[in-house]
Motif scaffolding. Structure first.
Motif, PDB file in Angstrom:
ATOM      1  N   HIS A  62     -14.716   0.263  83.354  1.00  0.00           N
ATOM      2  CA  HIS A  62     -15.443  -0.036  82.265  1.00  0.00           C
ATOM      3  C   HIS A  62     -16.853   0.844  82.897  1.00  0.00           C
ATOM      4  O   HIS A  62     -17.328   0.457  84.004  1.00  0.00           O
ATOM      5  CB  HIS A  62     -16.032  -1.515  82.018  1.00  0.00           C
ATOM      6  CG  HIS A  62     -17.082  -1.799  81.107  1.00  0.00           C
ATOM      7  ND1 HIS A  62     -16.760  -1.876  79.696  1.00  0.00           N
ATOM      8  CD2 HIS A  62     -18.340  -2.040  81.185  1.00  0.00           C
ATOM      9  CE1 HIS A  62     -17.824  -1.841  79.108  1.00  0.00           C
ATOM     10  NE2 HIS A  62     -18.949  -2.095  79.954  1.00  0.00           N
ATOM     11  N   GLY A  63     -17.560   1.546  82.046  1.00  0.00           N
ATOM     12  CA  GLY A  63     -18.734   2.436  82.334  1.00  0.00           C
ATOM     13  C   GLY A  63     -18.318   3.605  82.808  1.00  0.00           C
ATOM     14  O   GLY A  63     -19.211   4.332  83.567  1.00  0.00           O
ATOM     15  N   TYR A  64     -17.077   4.043  82.977  1.00  0.00           N
ATOM     16  CA  TYR A  64     -16.542   5.292  83.884  1.00  0.00           C
ATOM     17  C   TYR A  64     -15.530   6.168  82.913  1.00  0.00           C
ATOM     18  O   TYR A  64     -14.436   5.315  82.444  1.00  0.00           O
ATOM     19  CB  TYR A  64     -16.080   4.910  85.064  1.00  0.00           C
ATOM     20  CG  TYR A  64     -15.346   5.770  85.642  1.00  0.00           C
ATOM     21  CD1 TYR A  64     -15.799   7.117  86.290  1.00  0.00           C
ATOM     22  CD2 TYR A  64     -13.846   5.833  85.830  1.00  0.00           C
ATOM     23  CE1 TYR A  64     -15.055   7.988  86.925  1.00  0.00           C
ATOM     24  CE2 TYR A  64     -13.110   6.827  86.384  1.00  0.00           C
ATOM     25  CZ  TYR A  64     -13.760   7.981  87.083  1.00  0.00           C
ATOM     26  OH  TYR A  64     -13.209   8.930  87.580  1.00  0.00           O
ATOM     27  N   THR A  65     -15.619   7.365  82.945  1.00  0.00           N
ATOM     28  CA  THR A  65     -14.370   7.948  82.371  1.00  0.00           C
ATOM     29  C   THR A  65     -14.614   9.636  82.696  1.00  0.00           C
ATOM     30  O   THR A  65     -15.677   9.939  82.937  1.00  0.00           O
ATOM     31  CB  THR A  65     -14.441   7.874  80.742  1.00  0.00           C
ATOM     32  OG1 THR A  65     -13.192   8.389  80.188  1.00  0.00           O
ATOM     33  CG2 THR A  65     -15.628   8.554  80.227  1.00  0.00           C
ATOM     34  N   ASN A  66     -13.485  10.093  82.675  1.00  0.00           N
ATOM     35  CA  ASN A  66     -13.419  11.759  82.969  1.00  0.00           C
ATOM     36  C   ASN A  66     -13.314  12.283  81.575  1.00  0.00           C
ATOM     37  O   ASN A  66     -12.779  11.678  80.634  1.00  0.00           O
ATOM     38  CB  ASN A  66     -12.233  11.972  83.619  1.00  0.00           C
ATOM     39  CG  ASN A  66     -12.199  11.647  85.267  1.00  0.00           C
ATOM     40  OD1 ASN A  66     -13.232  11.911  85.953  1.00  0.00           O
ATOM     41  ND2 ASN A  66     -11.053  11.021  85.817  1.00  0.00           N
ATOM     42  N   ASP A 122     -15.414  19.182  87.401  1.00  0.00           N
ATOM     43  CA  ASP A 122     -15.239  17.988  86.617  1.00  0.00           C
ATOM     44  C   ASP A 122     -16.205  17.337  86.167  1.00  0.00           C
ATOM     45  O   ASP A 122     -17.617  17.384  86.683  1.00  0.00           O
ATOM     46  CB  ASP A 122     -14.710  16.768  87.597  1.00  0.00           C
ATOM     47  CG  ASP A 122     -13.467  17.140  88.330  1.00  0.00           C
ATOM     48  OD1 ASP A 122     -12.593  17.400  87.817  1.00  0.00           O
ATOM     49  OD2 ASP A 122     -13.298  16.593  89.307  1.00  0.00           O
ATOM     50  N   ILE A 123     -16.286  16.974  84.745  1.00  0.00           N
ATOM     51  CA  ILE A 123     -17.359  16.070  84.188  1.00  0.00           C
ATOM     52  C   ILE A 123     -16.962  14.731  83.882  1.00  0.00           C
ATOM     53  O   ILE A 123     -15.874  14.508  83.540  1.00  0.00           O
ATOM     54  CB  ILE A 123     -17.568  16.830  82.825  1.00  0.00           C
ATOM     55  CG1 ILE A 123     -18.164  18.232  83.028  1.00  0.00           C
ATOM     56  CG2 ILE A 123     -18.712  16.147  82.072  1.00  0.00           C
ATOM     57  CD1 ILE A 123     -18.322  19.004  81.758  1.00  0.00           C
ATOM     58  N   GLN A 124     -17.838  13.830  84.362  1.00  0.00           N
ATOM     59  CA  GLN A 124     -17.402  12.635  84.000  1.00  0.00           C
ATOM     60  C   GLN A 124     -18.895  11.748  83.504  1.00  0.00           C
ATOM     61  O   GLN A 124     -19.861  12.228  83.607  1.00  0.00           O
ATOM     62  CB  GLN A 124     -17.351  11.652  85.679  1.00  0.00           C
ATOM     63  CG  GLN A 124     -16.137  12.553  86.220  1.00  0.00           C
ATOM     64  CD  GLN A 124     -16.329  11.889  87.691  1.00  0.00           C
ATOM     65  OE1 GLN A 124     -17.107  11.322  88.297  1.00  0.00           O
ATOM     66  NE2 GLN A 124     -14.877  11.763  88.222  1.00  0.00           N
ATOM     67  N   VAL A 125     -18.614  10.453  83.126  1.00  0.00           N
ATOM     68  CA  VAL A 125     -19.668   9.623  82.664  1.00  0.00           C
ATOM     69  C   VAL A 125     -19.470   8.332  83.499  1.00  0.00           C
ATOM     70  O   VAL A 125     -18.323   7.768  83.485  1.00  0.00           O
ATOM     71  CB  VAL A 125     -19.302   9.223  81.160  1.00  0.00           C
ATOM     72  CG1 VAL A 125     -20.290   8.143  80.851  1.00  0.00           C
ATOM     73  CG2 VAL A 125     -19.450  10.358  80.229  1.00  0.00           C
ATOM     74  N   GLY A 126     -20.473   8.182  84.357  1.00  0.00           N
ATOM     75  CA  GLY A 126     -20.285   7.388  85.594  1.00  0.00           C
ATOM     76  C   GLY A 126     -19.499   7.815  86.520  1.00  0.00           C
ATOM     77  O   GLY A 126     -19.027   8.699  86.431  1.00  0.00           O
TER      78      GLY A 126
END
Length: 136
Positions: A62-66, A122-126
């Protein structure tokens, strides 16, 4: 051989700061012994919760994704496509500003099992250990 220097990663960081200012906080690091650059959006005003809707608050993930950099489309990322494409462009072009730096290239030919790129990214959110935080 894929390789990105510390100076090239620094240029990515500076370009993101110039483009987005204090609106977003990023973590820009070099990983895998210099093979890759990793850009994570750590906080900002955008609501990315639709990217991890199957995870409850407090659950792992939760709060993280690639972000799939090969398929940044509206179907996959909705209203966030423009933001991810801007970050994607910066990652590919900013390293050329460093002394001895170069823009991203991909001369790979998967049919002959030949892989040759400037560097991986890589691009990530969190991050897996620190979730994205939405701020007002």
């Amino acid at each position: 051989m894929a390789y990105i220097t510390t100076a090239e990663v620094k240029e990515i960081r500076l370009a993101l700061k110039a483009k987005f200012g204090k609106k977003f906080k990023f973590s820009v690091t070099r990983r895998d012994g210099g093979l890759a650059a990793q850009v994570a959006i750590m906080s900002g005003p955008t609501d990315f919760s639709d990217l991890w809707t199957n995870k409850a608050q407090g659950d792992y993930g939760h709060g993280y994704t690639n972000i799939n950099t090969f398929h940044i489309t509206e179907k996959n990322y909705g209203d966030n496509v423009e933001l991810f494409n801007e970050i994607h462009t910066i990652i590919k072009t900013a390293p050329a500003k460093a002394e001895g730096g170069r823009e991203y290239f991909d001369d790979s030919d998967s049919q002959s099992d030949y892989f040759h790129v400037a560097y991986y990214y890589d691009i990530q959110v969190g991050k897996w250990d620190k979730p994205y935080t939405q701020v007002a």
